[in-house]
Design a protein around this motif. Structure first.
Motif, PDB file in Angstrom:
ATOM      1  N   LYS A 157     -11.115   5.255 -10.386  1.00  0.00           N
ATOM      2  CA  LYS A 157     -10.757   5.381  -8.982  1.00  0.00           C
ATOM      3  C   LYS A 157     -10.711   4.032  -8.278  1.00  0.00           C
ATOM      4  CE  LYS A 157     -10.653   9.743  -9.547  1.00  0.00           C
ATOM      5  NZ  LYS A 157      -9.368  10.377  -9.763  1.00  0.00           N
ATOM      6  N   LEU A 158     -11.314   3.002  -8.835  1.00  0.00           N
ATOM      7  CA  LEU A 158     -11.335   1.688  -8.202  1.00  0.00           C
ATOM      8  C   LEU A 158     -10.246   0.804  -8.804  1.00  0.00           C
ATOM      9  CD1 LEU A 158     -15.141   0.880  -7.829  1.00  0.00           C
ATOM     10  CD2 LEU A 158     -13.494   1.315  -6.012  1.00  0.00           C
ATOM     11  N   PHE A 159      -9.260   0.431  -7.990  1.00  0.00           N
ATOM     12  CA  PHE A 159      -8.224  -0.500  -8.406  1.00  0.00           C
ATOM     13  C   PHE A 159      -8.544  -1.875  -7.837  1.00  0.00           C
ATOM     14  CE2 PHE A 159      -6.229   3.614  -8.619  1.00  0.00           C
ATOM     15  CZ  PHE A 159      -5.362   3.539  -9.691  1.00  0.00           C
ATOM     16  N   ASN A 160      -8.057  -2.943  -8.509  1.00  0.00           N
ATOM     17  CA  ASN A 160      -8.224  -4.272  -7.932  1.00  0.00           C
ATOM     18  C   ASN A 160      -6.949  -4.674  -7.209  1.00  0.00           C
ATOM     19  OD1 ASN A 160      -6.435  -5.905  -9.763  1.00  0.00           O
ATOM     20  ND2 ASN A 160      -7.888  -5.206 -11.312  1.00  0.00           N
ATOM     21  N   SER A 161      -7.089  -5.587  -6.274  1.00  0.00           N
ATOM     22  CA  SER A 161      -5.978  -5.960  -5.405  1.00  0.00           C
ATOM     23  C   SER A 161      -4.832  -6.605  -6.174  1.00  0.00           C
ATOM     24  CB  SER A 161      -6.477  -6.914  -4.313  1.00  0.00           C
ATOM     25  OG  SER A 161      -7.069  -8.072  -4.897  1.00  0.00           O
ATOM     26  N   LYS A 162      -5.158  -7.314  -7.251  1.00  0.00           N
ATOM     27  CA  LYS A 162      -4.121  -8.008  -8.007  1.00  0.00           C
ATOM     28  C   LYS A 162      -3.149  -7.039  -8.660  1.00  0.00           C
ATOM     29  CE  LYS A 162      -3.552 -11.597 -11.550  1.00  0.00           C
ATOM     30  NZ  LYS A 162      -4.263 -12.481 -12.508  1.00  0.00           N
ATOM     31  N   GLU A 163      -3.668  -5.957  -9.265  1.00  0.00           N
ATOM     32  CA  GLU A 163      -2.775  -5.025  -9.952  1.00  0.00           C
ATOM     33  C   GLU A 163      -1.923  -4.227  -8.967  1.00  0.00           C
ATOM     34  OE1 GLU A 163      -4.666  -1.752 -12.100  1.00  0.00           O
ATOM     35  OE2 GLU A 163      -6.532  -2.104 -10.994  1.00  0.00           O
ATOM     36  N   LEU A 164      -2.451  -3.926  -7.770  1.00  0.00           N
ATOM     37  CA  LEU A 164      -1.651  -3.201  -6.789  1.00  0.00           C
ATOM     38  C   LEU A 164      -0.633  -4.113  -6.124  1.00  0.00           C
ATOM     39  CD1 LEU A 164      -4.246  -0.836  -5.071  1.00  0.00           C
ATOM     40  CD2 LEU A 164      -2.728  -0.397  -6.994  1.00  0.00           C
ATOM     41  N   ASP A 165      -0.978  -5.377  -5.967  1.00  0.00           N
ATOM     42  CA  ASP A 165      -0.016  -6.342  -5.431  1.00  0.00           C
ATOM     43  C   ASP A 165       1.170  -6.499  -6.382  1.00  0.00           C
ATOM     44  OD1 ASP A 165       0.543  -8.435  -3.334  1.00  0.00           O
ATOM     45  OD2 ASP A 165       0.555  -9.697  -5.128  1.00  0.00           O
ATOM     46  N   LYS A 166       0.870  -6.559  -7.669  1.00  0.00           N
ATOM     47  CA  LYS A 166       1.932  -6.656  -8.667  1.00  0.00           C
ATOM     48  C   LYS A 166       2.724  -5.359  -8.761  1.00  0.00           C
ATOM     49  CE  LYS A 166       2.693  -7.755 -13.561  1.00  0.00           C
ATOM     50  NZ  LYS A 166       2.036  -8.110 -14.859  1.00  0.00           N
ATOM     51  N   ALA A 167       2.046  -4.219  -8.645  1.00  0.00           N
ATOM     52  CA  ALA A 167       2.707  -2.919  -8.770  1.00  0.00           C
ATOM     53  C   ALA A 167       3.732  -2.697  -7.669  1.00  0.00           C
ATOM     54  CB  ALA A 167       1.663  -1.795  -8.754  1.00  0.00           C
ATOM     55  N   THR A 168       3.471  -3.230  -6.479  1.00  0.00           N
ATOM     56  CA  THR A 168       4.367  -3.018  -5.338  1.00  0.00           C
ATOM     57  C   THR A 168       5.271  -4.210  -5.059  1.00  0.00           C
ATOM     58  OG1 THR A 168       2.640  -3.829  -3.836  1.00  0.00           O
ATOM     59  CG2 THR A 168       2.728  -1.453  -4.230  1.00  0.00           C
ATOM     60  N   ASP A 169       5.334  -5.161  -6.020  1.00  0.00           N
ATOM     61  CA  ASP A 169       6.137  -6.380  -5.836  1.00  0.00           C
ATOM     62  C   ASP A 169       5.717  -7.078  -4.550  1.00  0.00           C
ATOM     63  OD1 ASP A 169       8.012  -8.361  -6.320  1.00  0.00           O
ATOM     64  OD2 ASP A 169       9.694  -7.221  -5.482  1.00  0.00           O
ATOM     65  N   HIS A 170       4.392  -7.296  -4.423  1.00  0.00           N
ATOM     66  CA  HIS A 170       3.797  -7.968  -3.266  1.00  0.00           C
ATOM     67  C   HIS A 170       4.084  -7.200  -1.972  1.00  0.00           C
ATOM     68  CE1 HIS A 170       3.245 -11.177  -6.159  1.00  0.00           C
ATOM     69  NE2 HIS A 170       4.542 -11.258  -6.332  1.00  0.00           N
ATOM     70  N   PHE A 171       4.037  -5.869  -2.053  1.00  0.00           N
ATOM     71  CA  PHE A 171       4.286  -4.985  -0.919  1.00  0.00           C
ATOM     72  C   PHE A 171       5.633  -5.295  -0.262  1.00  0.00           C
ATOM     73  CE2 PHE A 171      -0.274  -4.897  -1.583  1.00  0.00           C
ATOM     74  CZ  PHE A 171      -0.546  -3.541  -1.514  1.00  0.00           C
ATOM     75  N   ASN A 172       6.629  -5.322  -1.126  1.00  0.00           N
ATOM     76  CA  ASN A 172       8.002  -5.594  -0.708  1.00  0.00           C
ATOM     77  C   ASN A 172       8.489  -4.495   0.232  1.00  0.00           C
ATOM     78  OD1 ASN A 172      10.911  -5.912  -0.695  1.00  0.00           O
ATOM     79  ND2 ASN A 172      10.665  -7.204  -2.500  1.00  0.00           N
ATOM     80  N   VAL A 173       9.215  -4.911   1.282  1.00  0.00           N
ATOM     81  CA  VAL A 173       9.727  -3.930   2.249  1.00  0.00           C
ATOM     82  C   VAL A 173      10.700  -2.956   1.591  1.00  0.00           C
ATOM     83  CG1 VAL A 173       9.397  -5.416   4.255  1.00  0.00           C
ATOM     84  CG2 VAL A 173      11.526  -5.564   2.938  1.00  0.00           C
ATOM     85  N   ASN A 174      11.321  -3.382   0.500  1.00  0.00           N
ATOM     86  CA  ASN A 174      12.239  -2.483  -0.199  1.00  0.00           C
ATOM     87  C   ASN A 174      11.514  -1.364  -0.932  1.00  0.00           C
ATOM     88  OD1 ASN A 174      14.487  -4.020   0.581  1.00  0.00           O
ATOM     89  ND2 ASN A 174      14.206  -5.421  -1.150  1.00  0.00           N
ATOM     90  N   ARG A 175      10.185  -1.486  -1.052  1.00  0.00           N
ATOM     91  CA  ARG A 175       9.396  -0.457  -1.737  1.00  0.00           C
ATOM     92  C   ARG A 175       8.797   0.566  -0.759  1.00  0.00           C
ATOM     93  NH1 ARG A 175       7.430  -1.724  -6.888  1.00  0.00           N
ATOM     94  NH2 ARG A 175       8.891  -3.117  -7.953  1.00  0.00           N
ATOM     95  N   ILE A 176       9.080   0.424   0.534  1.00  0.00           N
ATOM     96  CA  ILE A 176       8.478   1.321   1.520  1.00  0.00           C
ATOM     97  C   ILE A 176       9.051   2.726   1.374  1.00  0.00           C
ATOM     98  CG2 ILE A 176       8.255   1.833   3.980  1.00  0.00           C
ATOM     99  CD1 ILE A 176       8.094  -1.127   4.525  1.00  0.00           C
ATOM    100  N   LEU A 177       8.148   3.703   1.231  1.00  0.00           N
ATOM    101  CA  LEU A 177       8.544   5.111   1.155  1.00  0.00           C
ATOM    102  C   LEU A 177       8.490   5.782   2.525  1.00  0.00           C
ATOM    103  CD1 LEU A 177       6.619   6.178  -2.082  1.00  0.00           C
ATOM    104  CD2 LEU A 177       9.074   5.787  -1.867  1.00  0.00           C
ATOM    105  N   GLY A 178       7.593   5.306   3.366  1.00  0.00           N
ATOM    106  CA  GLY A 178       7.445   5.910   4.684  1.00  0.00           C
ATOM    107  C   GLY A 178       6.383   5.201   5.485  1.00  0.00           C
ATOM    108  N   GLN A 179       6.434   5.388   6.815  1.00  0.00           N
ATOM    109  CA  GLN A 179       5.457   4.795   7.713  1.00  0.00           C
ATOM    110  C   GLN A 179       4.978   5.852   8.693  1.00  0.00           C
ATOM    111  OE1 GLN A 179       8.160   1.452   8.817  1.00  0.00           O
ATOM    112  NE2 GLN A 179       6.395   0.149   8.409  1.00  0.00           N
ATOM    113  N   GLY A 180       3.700   5.793   9.023  1.00  0.00           N
ATOM    114  CA  GLY A 180       3.125   6.757   9.951  1.00  0.00           C
ATOM    115  C   GLY A 180       2.043   6.134  10.783  1.00  0.00           C
TER     116      GLY A 180
END
Length: 699
Positions: free
Chosen positions: A360-383
């Motif tokens: 259940k615990l992820f590290n920030s590096k793997e999630l940063d890489k998974a989302t391409d540094h939280f690229n705006v093109n990866r946004i699914l939705g905002q709330g």
């Protein structure tokens, strides 16, 4: 900034210097005070000879008779390479010989490295079989993994590359799968019990071997006929539970190259009950470009350059910059981890009765890489609670990452409790919370990815690709009701969603519904009886009784579900006016006013194609859910039973129809005077069940 400017100036001076004679520094390989070699083999840390010289017992080396052996596996070590995390070992050969030609298969269970940080290299090894009519294969738990067959002679008359190389003529080879830690092999004749085609070929062998070593002996495999061991390559690294960032040189780069599956269990009545299973990553490290040495020591990486004072100064300044940056990053992550409740969550993970998976615990590096540094093109939705990004983990798994807005530090304990509780929900119609990351400034939540968007999009956006039929809508309503019934009644503690709406109902690849967004970026409260998520909700779906009492109950979720039922029936949005104060134009008001006499005037065109009886049952069920008195609303368990009853009735009706069609075809072959009696019996043989759920619809 000043340090970077100084480094740049020193680099310019160094490049303009006439001194360009490269010298090799004395590289540090073992821990101080420890033996650095055994015979001709260098023993670098994390390996070591003697106590306190190795990282943990996996890397303990015994040096006897000037030959190093891995203590855990009794394998002779021929070489260890720090640069690519591999080592060469002397691996046993399996031989089957019988001069009476009564061959039987021989089996070898040679090395078991399960749970260790060692793997048989799939890229640098091959599994080979030698001999005439020899079949050699590798297996695990009685399952075939890899194997090959070597025949006695080529089918052609002339010798080709295939006849003199290891390509199937008296020698064959194949690859092994990745992450292999257990080597079991068998070798024998293809036709067991029968003599070989060649009298001189009385031995057959199977072995794992370094591919390079085998290729250098092409055409001269006779030297292997009496070999008992051959060199094989192992991949190795550092298990995550042994990985200590302070131990690693700051001038090194580390990455996960494999995972070990671990199963936890306890003995009960002399048997092991598996309580949980999880994976432990294994890391490989190497010195950064321009550096060499041992990255598993600190310091262990050293620069390559001139012996001038400027170079030494540059190396020292750069190392200092890296160390300061690494320490600052580590301190920041540690601060964020504690502020976001990491210590409390760790306590939950390690508690004796905790059921939360370590994954259940992820590290920030793997999630940063998974989302391409939280690229705006990866946004699914905002709330209102954050932004959701699409990501892909290193193993290829697609995820949804919710980057929360700033969280109230006073409610961290409640937030962690919610993460722990929702992590344990396992229902096919609830979006699974895979875990969270607490190292960042705001928490990151990781969910399973649902590919087909939300129910809101399919109801209210133009979609020509899918006909949103009554059957699909009824299935979605049944799915959501079943999930809410589970949360209210079957979960370990009752859970109230508090924001049921069509936008929070996601559809998978088969258009089955999954409830999403439990507001886990907010807090939860735990009292003696209930667990509720403190999310404000959405206008148009909120229970009117909630505004008066300020108390959210399970019947408030029932009201919101009633609004979703009306959406499914009408295809209209809950609020048709742009002014939220205009209550008279709400969907529920119009629906209830038209229910008795003009219902079909407000229904969606696709819904009207359904059966009137089913539509009326669902419409009256929605009316009950929307009762202004919460006590008069049905519990979700009853709602789920009503909807499931409709679907069960449809299934029975389909069975009856299919049965009648079969009977009709069968009677075509019966004499005319028998048709009437046969048809009559088949008509009353299977009847659709009466709708016993009708009494539940009374107000």
């Amino acid at each position: 900034m000043c340090l970077l400017l100084l480094l740049f100036q020193l680099m310019m001076i160094l490049l303009s210097s006439p001194i360009n004679v490269l010298v090799e520094s004395v590289l540090i390989t073992a821990k101080p005070g420890c033996q650095t070699s055994c015979g001709n083999v260098t023993i670098p840390f994390p390996f070591g000879i003697g106590s306190n010289c190795y990282l943990d017992p996996w890397y303990a080396v015994n040096c006897s008779s000037d030959k190093p052996f891995l203590l855990r596996f009794d394998l002779e070590v021929l070489d260890i390479w720090i640069e690519n995390g591999t080592m060469l070992v002397n691996h046993p050969v399996l031989t089957a010989c019988n001069k009476s030609y009564d061959y039987r298969y021989k089996h070898l269970e040679s090395v078991n490295m399960e749970n260790s940080p060692f793997f048989f290299s799939p890229t640098k090894n091959v599994f080979s079989g030698l001999g005439c009519d020899a079949f050699a294969y590798v297996y695990y738990n009685e399952s075939f993994i890899a194997g090959c067959y070597s025949s006695c002679q080529a089918s052609g008359a002339t010798a080709t590359r295939e006849t003199i190389g290891c390509y199937g003529i008296k020698c064959c080879q194949t690859r092994i799968p990745s992450s292999l830690q257990v080597f079991n092999a068998s070798v024998g004749p293809l036709n067991e019990g029968k003599p070989s085609e060649a009298e001189n070929e009385d031995c057959k062998q199977g072995f794992l071997v370094q591919e390079l070593w085998l290729s250098r002996r092409t055409g001269n495999y006779g030297i292997l006929s009496h070999a008992t061991r051959v060199p094989a390559v192992l991949d190795w690294g550092i298990r995550d539970d042994s990985f200590n960032s302070t131990m690693i040189d700051p001038l090194s780069d580390c990455h996960v190259f494999a995972n070990i599956s671990i199963q936890d269990g306890r003995f009960v009545n002399d048997t092991v009950n598996i309580s949980s299973s999880f994976e432990i990553p294994v890391n490989k490290c190497k010195c950064s470009r321009g550096w060499r040495g041992n990255p598993y020591l600190n310091p262990g990486c050293q620069g390559i350059g001139s012996g001038s004072f400027l170079l030494l100064l540059l190396i020292g300044a750069w190392r200092l910059h890296i160390i300061i940056k690494r320490r600052r990053d580590i301190k920041l992550k540690d601060k964020n981890f504690k502020r976001n409740g990491g210590l409390l969550l760790q306590q939950q993970l390690t508690s004796s009765d905790g059921n939360v998976d370590r994954s259940k615990l992820f590290n920030s590096k793997e999630l940063d890489k998974a989302t391409d540094h939280f690229n705006v093109n990866r946004i699914l939705g905002q709330g209102g609670q954050g932004t959701v990004y699409k990501g892909m983990l290193a193993d290829g798994k697609i995820i949804a990452v919710k980057k929360s807005k700033v969280i109230d530090e006073r409610k961290i304990e409640e937030f962690i409790n919610e993460v722990a509780i929702l992590s344990q929900i396992n229902h096919r119609n609830v979006v699974k919370l895979l875990g969270c990351c607490l190292e960042t400034e705001v928490p990151l939540l990781v969910y399973e990815f649902i590919p087909n968007g939300s129910l809101f999009q399919y109801l209210h956006d133009q979609n020509e690709e899918l006909s949103f039929t009554w059957e699909i809508r009824l299935q979605i309503a049944t799915d959501v009701a079943g999930a809410l019934s589970y949360l209210h009644s079957a979960a370990s503690l009752p859970i109230y969603h508090r924001d049921i709406k069509s936008a929070n109902i996601l559809l998978d690849e088969k258009y089955r519904a999954k409830i999403a967004d439990f507001g886990t970026s907010r807090s939860i409260t735990i009292d003696q009886t209930h667990v509720t998520t403190k999310v404000q909700g959405t206008f148009g779906y909120l229970d009117p009784e909630y505004f008066q009492s300020s108390q959210f109950t399970d019947k408030s979720d029932v009201y919101s579900f009633g609004v979703v039922l009306v959406e499914l029936l009408t295809g209209k949005k809950p609020i048709s006016s742009s002014t939220t104060q205009d209550m008279s134009r709400s969907l529920t008001t119009n629906f209830l006013s038209m229910l008795d006499n003009n219902l079909f005037d407000i229904l969606d065109a696709e819904v009207i194609k359904g059966k009137n009886e089913e539509i009326m049952i669902v419409a009256n069920l929605a009316k009950r859910c929307l009762n202004l008195n919460g006590r008069k609303r049905p519990p979700m368990k009853e709602v789920a039973m009503v909807l499931e009853g409709i679907r069960a009735s449809k299934r029975e009706s389909n069975v009856q129809q299919n049965h009648q069609e079969v009977e009709y075809v069968r009677t075509e072959a019966i004499e005319p005077w028998d048709v009437a009696s046969t048809s009559a019996s088949s008509t009353f043989e299977i009847t659709a069940p009466s709708l016993v759920i009708q009494p539940l619809l009374t107000m």
